[in-house]
Design a protein around this motif. Structure first.
Motif, mmCIF file in Angstrom:
data_model
loop_
_atom_site.group_PDB
_atom_site.id
_atom_site.type_symbol
_atom_site.label_atom_id
_atom_site.label_comp_id
_atom_site.label_asym_id
_atom_site.label_seq_id
_atom_site.Cartn_x
_atom_site.Cartn_y
_atom_site.Cartn_z
ATOM 1 N N LEU A 137 17.657 10.547 -8.673
ATOM 2 C CA LEU A 137 15.915 10.820 -9.330
ATOM 3 C C LEU A 137 16.813 12.608 -9.505
ATOM 4 N N GLU A 138 17.270 13.531 -8.802
ATOM 5 C CA GLU A 138 18.578 13.968 -8.945
ATOM 6 C C GLU A 138 18.632 14.160 -11.242
ATOM 7 N N THR A 139 19.565 12.687 -11.131
ATOM 8 C CA THR A 139 20.332 12.242 -12.077
ATOM 9 C C THR A 139 19.203 12.403 -13.314
ATOM 10 N N ILE A 140 18.968 12.483 -12.826
ATOM 11 C CA ILE A 140 17.438 11.328 -14.356
ATOM 12 C C ILE A 140 16.854 13.607 -14.242
ATOM 13 N N LEU A 141 16.983 13.838 -13.193
ATOM 14 C CA LEU A 141 16.307 15.644 -13.701
ATOM 15 C C LEU A 141 17.362 16.461 -14.286
ATOM 16 N N GLN A 142 18.357 16.084 -13.822
ATOM 17 C CA GLN A 142 19.531 16.207 -15.193
ATOM 18 C C GLN A 142 19.324 16.561 -15.882
ATOM 19 N N HIS A 143 19.698 15.316 -16.507
ATOM 20 C CA HIS A 143 19.590 14.177 -18.081
ATOM 21 C C HIS A 143 18.666 15.021 -18.567
ATOM 22 N N ASN A 144 17.298 15.339 -18.300
ATOM 23 C CA ASN A 144 16.441 15.938 -19.076
ATOM 24 C C ASN A 144 16.420 18.049 -19.444
ATOM 25 N N GLN A 145 17.182 17.760 -18.533
ATOM 26 C CA GLN A 145 16.903 19.419 -18.140
ATOM 27 C C GLN A 145 18.644 19.594 -19.207
ATOM 28 N N GLY A 146 19.729 18.726 -19.207
ATOM 29 C CA GLY A 146 20.969 19.196 -20.011
ATOM 30 C C GLY A 146 20.336 19.078 -21.054
#
Length: 192
Positions: A137-146
């Motif tokens: 989930l943190e990976t997906i959160l970062q991809h969405n935010q990056g």
């Protein structure tokens, strides 16, 4: 603590600093490559934020697992999920690197770190399953935010780590929100 053990612990910590320069596939909101250390920090923060929603678990153990789960990437780096090939020995390489990295630590402390890492890899405890889910989930959160390159494949994240994020109702709820964000990012990044 014996001087030899203190020196070994400091040598280990100096070597672990390399995680600050071990880059992942994601980018920060400012467009800088994300480091493994930054990922681990926000992953632990994520668990702290949701602690009261996790039920009866050993929260200290969860945090320890989160902190050590990517230590094996210190020497050989991170292999992004999109670049992993079936049959590659990613886990074996990370374990070998972790053994090398922890060599200076006294045997008791070294074994504690190895046990936590192996618990994460096996995913057999509630804490390890939560750690795996939060990691995805943190990976997906970062991809969405990056601030990602124009050809970034957001849709890959719609299936990424699904079994890990299905392991707990809270993880499922977070996943639903992130999947909606992923769909929006994918639509907005389409080149017509």
């Amino acid at each position: 603590m014996r001087q030899e053990d203190l020196s070994g612990a400091l040598d280990f910590l100096r070597a672990a600093e390399r995680l600050k320069d071990t880059f992942r596939s994601g980018f920060t909101a400012e467009g800088r490559p994300e480091s493994t250390a930054a990922h681990t920090w926000r992953l632990a923060l994520m668990a702290i934020i949701f602690e009261k929603d996790l039920g009866e678990i050993d929260f200290g153990r969860l945090l320890k697992i989160l902190i050590v789960h990517d230590l094996g990437e210190t020497l050989s780096g991170d292999v992004p999920a999109v670049a992993q090939m079936p049959g590659e020995e990613k886990v074996a390489q990370e374990r070998a690197d972790l053994l090398e990295l922890t060599a200076p630590i006294d045997p008791t402390r070294r074994q504690a770190i190895l046990d936590l890492w192996e618990e994460y890899e096996a995913g057999t405890t509630p804490e390890a399953r939560l750690a795996k889910g939060f990691d995805k989930l943190e990976t997906i959160l970062q991809h969405n935010q990056g601030l990602n390159p124009p050809d970034f494949d957001y849709r890959f994240n719609l299936d990424y780590g699904r079994s890990a994020t299905d392991a707990h109702p809270l993880l499922q709820a977070i996943r639903a929100v992130l999947d909606a964000e992923t769909e929006a990012r994918a639509e907005n990044s389409r080149v017509d």
